[in-house]
Design an enzyme around this catalytic site. Structure first.
Site, PDB file in Angstrom:
ATOM      1  CE  LYS A 106      -3.571  -2.120   2.681  1.00 44.59           C
ATOM      2  NZ  LYS A 106      -4.511  -2.399   3.802  1.00 44.59           N
ATOM      3  CB  SER A 135      -6.333  -7.306   5.960  1.00 51.31           C
ATOM      4  OG  SER A 135      -5.507  -6.468   5.420  1.00 51.31           O
ATOM      5  CE  LYS A 188      -4.127   1.450   5.187  1.00 48.06           C
ATOM      6  NZ  LYS A 188      -2.801   0.595   5.938  1.00 48.06           N
ATOM      7  CB  SER A 251      -1.685   0.196  13.353  1.00 44.04           C
ATOM      8  OG  SER A 251      -0.576   1.323  12.654  1.00 44.04           O
ATOM      9  NE  ARG A 252       4.224  -2.585   9.797  1.00 45.03           N
ATOM     10  CZ  ARG A 252       5.650  -3.162   9.481  1.00 45.03           C
ATOM     11  NH1 ARG A 252       5.959  -3.050   8.475  1.00 45.03           N
ATOM     12  NH2 ARG A 252       4.909  -4.947   9.594  1.00 45.03           N
ATOM     13  CB  VAL A 276       8.451  -0.695   5.892  1.00 42.86           C
ATOM     14  CG1 VAL A 276       8.116   0.026   5.073  1.00 42.86           C
ATOM     15  CG2 VAL A 276       9.767  -1.376   5.154  1.00 42.86           C
ATOM     16  CD  GLU A 278       4.680   1.699   2.728  1.00 44.84           C
ATOM     17  OE1 GLU A 278       5.255   2.000   2.478  1.00 44.84           O
ATOM     18  OE2 GLU A 278       5.401  -0.075   1.452  1.00 44.84           O
TER      19      GLU A 278
END
Length: 331
Positions: A106, A135, A188, A251-252, A276, A278
């Site tokens: 993404k 997910s 997002k 969630s990173r 990572v 993003e």
């Protein structure tokens, strides 16, 4: 039973590999380097990205792109967005033209501002399908019920992928709005960074609810300007993905934002997350798209100023709260 390659041995690629292996498919995973491959083979898990999830012996690992892509019906690309172009250039000499390519990364390419499927299609003649939605790899690997959506220019190929991935715990929808699905999945992550800063600075649920609600309005505004369907952003790859990324401890992006809210610098936060994030490059690309399409996106602009112009989190939030009064619109 299908022959399927996964390009990328991170958490998401491995979680999907496990799912497809359990369905009886032959799975080959391409690793970036020998050290990564050897660690996975030694421990039968990726201790950094997917700790505690054992990888069965029948899943094959290789660092040879030729070996990974040979005679595969489906190839899944699961590398960071910044590595998409370089990775696909490595693939182009070894992938058959009738192989379906599934992108599960993404993001938006910096510089070109292309969606990731557009980057892939610039290099490969293959049919490209995008899989997106709320997910987390950690939950998919543990069979926690999850729902996603697939799209592509060729919807028969998307339906093929829908059938390939569907299980009793992994439900897959189709949606022909490829633009909306990719933009929702990418942008997002920017709002998730902002959600993390709210946690880090000590604000509460009221603030987070406002952020998520107005965040999806901003994403929809830009998505519609770029050709997306506004209804898409009320679905799995819009509000669904936004909710899970803004609220989950997995969630990173949210974790990185929380560190920023607690006073860490951007580089310190990224080092501490050690995976990572993003949302950082996507914020830069999203800001360029905002300017290009002349779209009002105050939340995205605020997180951009925090990341790249050294503006404090508190100052950014204060400026957002004290903007000129307006009527509420969905987008």
């Amino acid at each position: 039973m299908k022959d399927i390659a996964i390009v990328g041995a991170g958490g998401w690629g491995l979680a999907l590999g496990l799912l497809l292996n359990e369905k009886g498919n032959n799975i080959t995973v391409w690793c970036y380097d020998e050290a990564e491959k050897n660690s996975i083979l030694q421990h039968r898990e990726n201790k950094r990205c997917l700790p505690g999830i054992k990888i069965p012996l029948e899943i094959h690992f290789t660092t040879s792109m030729r070996e990974a892509l040979s005679d595969q019906e489906i190839v899944i690309i699961a590398v960071p967005s910044k590595a998409i172009r370089a990775t696909v250039n490595l693939m182009k000499d070894y992938i058959a033209q009738d192989t379906i390519v599934v992108n599960v990364s993404k993001g938006i390419e910096e510089g070109s501002l292309l969606r990731l499927s557009e980057v892939i299609e610039q290099i490969l003649p293959n049919k490209v399908v995008v899989l997106s939605g709320p997910s987390h790899a950690e939950e998919v690997a543990r069979h926690i019920p999850t729902t996603v959506v697939v799209s592509g220019r060729d919807m028969k190929a998307a339906e093929n992928i829908q059938d390939t991935f569907m299980t009793k715990f992994f439900r897959v929808y189709t949606n022909d709005d490829l633009v909306g699905i990719e933009l929702g999945g990418a942008l997002k992550n920017v709002i998730a960074l902002a959600a993390g800063t709210i946690e880090g600075i000590g604000y509460g649920d009221n603030t987070k609810a406002a952020l998520i609600t107005r965040g999806i309005a901003e994403i929809t505004r830009l998505g519609v300007a770029m050709g997306g369907n506004p209804a898409t952003f009320a679905g799995l790859t819009g509000i669904g993905d936004l909710i899970v990324t803004c609220t989950s401890g997995h969630s990173r992006n949210r974790r990185a934002g929380e560190l920023l809210g607690r006073g860490y610098t951007v580089s310190e936060a990224l080092d501490k997350v050690n995976m990572v994030v993003e949302g950082v490059p996507t914020t830069k690309a999203g800001h360029e798209l905002m300017l290009k399409y002349e779209i009002e996106m105050p939340i995205l602009n605020a997180i951009y100023e925090t990341l790249f112009e050294d503006k404090s989190v508190k100052e950014s939030i204060n400026d957002l709260m004290q903007r000129d009064k307006k009527s509420e619109h969905y987008y």
